[in-house]
Design an enzyme around this catalytic site. Structure first.
Site, PDB file in Angstrom:
ATOM      1  N   ASP A   1       1.089  -1.230  -0.061  1.00 15.63           N
ATOM      2  CA  ASP A   1       0.047   0.039  -0.060  1.00 15.63           C
ATOM      3  C   ASP A   1       0.681   0.997  -0.151  1.00 15.63           C
ATOM      4  O   ASP A   1       1.831   1.423   0.525  1.00 15.63           O
ATOM      5  CB  ASP A   1      -0.971  -0.397   1.522  1.00 15.63           C
ATOM      6  CG  ASP A   1      -1.256  -0.723   1.391  1.00 15.63           C
ATOM      7  OD1 ASP A   1      -2.364  -2.018  -0.074  1.00 15.63           O
ATOM      8  OD2 ASP A   1      -2.463  -1.582   2.056  1.00 15.63           O
TER       9      ASP A   1
ATOM     10  N   ASP B   1     -13.792  -4.241  -2.756  1.00 14.57           N
ATOM     11  CA  ASP B   1     -14.096  -4.117  -1.170  1.00 14.57           C
ATOM     12  C   ASP B   1     -15.874  -4.338  -0.209  1.00 14.57           C
ATOM     13  O   ASP B   1     -16.199  -3.769  -0.642  1.00 14.57           O
ATOM     14  CB  ASP B   1     -13.709  -2.673  -0.065  1.00 14.57           C
ATOM     15  CG  ASP B   1     -12.020  -2.112  -0.738  1.00 14.57           C
ATOM     16  OD1 ASP B   1     -11.468  -3.566  -1.465  1.00 14.57           O
ATOM     17  OD2 ASP B   1     -11.920  -1.298  -0.910  1.00 14.57           O
TER      18      ASP B   1
END
Lengths: 195, 252
Positions: B11, B130
């Site tokens: 990330d 998600d």
């Protein structure tokens, strides 16, 4: 003398990674669609990621469809490049360059498609160039595969056995991505460059 | 035999690797190029590189960083974050990315999936989803998990398959950052719903969690960040463990 390596650039997919892989091995690859440059190279790499009919269209626009089968130096087709070197592909019912005498067909829905990830290859002939690499896993990502034929020099199993690599005279083709297959893949590229 | 993939996720925020808990509280976890090389050498099967600040700050993914990573590593990698057009994709692929991952922009503009797939092939289109389990329904969330939608996870997965996605990266927001294991039931159901490779994400804490994502969740790949970044799990050990447990993995 420095080896001249041409990477055929016909606007298909990620060819940068092949150039980077060659750099890691201490070579330089020239991205080109110029016939003179391709003909005068010591080695030619014919990459390809993407969809067959649009890739074939791009080859035709630059006349590369006629040029590639006439090349005399070692030529390595990778992934879609290899598939386009076959007679025909089911992907958008596309006629290939006819270098390898086999057809490219789609995986059945009995398995997840695309065939994506690391799979092992079995070599048909110990003497073949890439068998000199230590046996290992190669990175594959494809929804169509070349059926096994006389020119198959390595196979992989995914629901069925298919051609992982093909060879005819100076033409080589691999379904997997040697430029993305770790050290084993790099060894295969090295073997090709040493031909 | 096709092996199960282990995928460290980097990330990225402002050029550094970060990892948050439940999508928040970002902590610094190191230099992305260094980490990418380390994982590549240790036997990671792929890398995912997500510019997590990109969507909310409308920043373009860090092209230079992508190129540096591509020059350094010998395994495939995916880039995501802030991708909203075919031009964005082209720029990333040209700089060495193998696949791109789209999330919020795919929900806002589903046609983007088919456009990318048509131009560059479905193999390079990873659709990241998600989702959060709310009242027994898995609801898709956007913008790094901040915005809830009415979209059902399984309906959306089916739709993205039809549109030409090549792979689905499913992050369970209920599991992410908890280190309590992956959302195996939802994963298994996803595999029944679509005929695409599924990457499990969110919840990795132990070696066994990975094993379960494959054996119970039927995932094709498992993704994690912090357990790798903070050296809680080493990839060689994880692969040895999986092999002993009968999961096919690539051991170098």
């Amino acid at each position: 003398m420095k080896m001249k390596i041409a990477i055929i650039d016909y606007g298909a997919g990620n060819i940068k990674s092949i150039q980077f892989a060659l750099n890691r091995l201490g070579f330089e690859g020239i991205l080109t669609n110029n016939p003179n440059e391709i003909c005068s190279a010591d080695k030619v790499i014919f990459p390809g990621v993407g969809e067959a009919s649009s890739a074939m269209k791009k080859l035709k626009i630059s006349g590369l469809d006629k040029l590639i089968p006439t090349l005399k130096q070692p030529v390595l087709g990778i992934c879609l490049g290899m598939q386009l070197m076959c007679n025909h592909t089911e992907e958008s019912d596309t006629k290939g360059l006819g270098i390898f005498d086999t057809n490219v067909v789609q995986f059945s829905n009995l398995v997840k498609v695309p065939h994506m990830g690391w799979n092992d290859i079995k070599t048909a002939d110990e003497e073949q160039f890439f068998c000199r690499a230590s046996t290992g896993f190669m990175y594959f990502v494809h929804s169509f595969y070349a059926e096994i034929c006389q020119e198959t020099i390595a196979t992989t199993h995914y629901l069925t056995d298919f051609s992982a690599a093909l060879q005819k005279d100076n033409f080589y083709g691999v379904q997997f991505h040697p430029e993305k297959s770790g050290m084993v893949g790099e060894q295969i590229l090295k073997n090709f460059l040493n031909l | 035999m096709l092996t199960k993939r282990i995928i460290p996720c980097l990330d990225i925020k402002n050029g550094r690797t970060v990892k948050g808990i439940n999508f928040l509280e970002l902590k610094d976890a190191g230099d992305p190029v260094e980490l990418a090389l380390k994982y590549s050498l240790e036997g990671a099967d792929e890398l995912v590189f997500l510019d997590i600040s990109a969507t909310e700050e409308r920043r373009k993914t860090l092209v230079q960083l992508v190129q540096k990573v591509a020059q350094t590593i010998t395994i495939p990698f995916t880039v995501g974050g802030g991708i909203s057009s075919v031009e964005d994709v082209e720029l990333l692929l040209k700089n060495g990315a193998d696949k791109i991952s789209i999330n919020s922009s795919a929900v806002k503009n589903p046609k983007l999936i088919s456009e990318i797939s048509k131009n560059f092939g479905s193999q390079c289109v990873v659709v990241a989803i998600d989702a959060k389990l709310i009242n027994e329904n898995w609801k898709v969330h956007l913008v790094g998990g901040k915005v809830a939608t009415e979209l059902d996870l399984f309906d959306w997965a089916k739709k993205v398959e039809e549109l030409g996605a090549g792979e689905i990266l499913f992050t369970s927001m209920n599991n992410d950052g908890t280190k309590n294991g992956f959302a195996n039931e939802a994963l298994a159901q996803l595999s029944k719903t679509v005929n695409l490779p599924i990457i499990a994400s969110g919840g990795a804490g132990t070696l066994q969690h990975f094993e379960e994502a494959f054996s119970i969740g039927n995932a094709d790949a498992a993704l994690a960040a912090s357990v790798f970044h903070y050296n809680e799990i080493s990839i060689p050990n994880l692969k040895k463990y999986l092999k002993t447990a009968g999961i096919p993995v690539r051991i170098q």
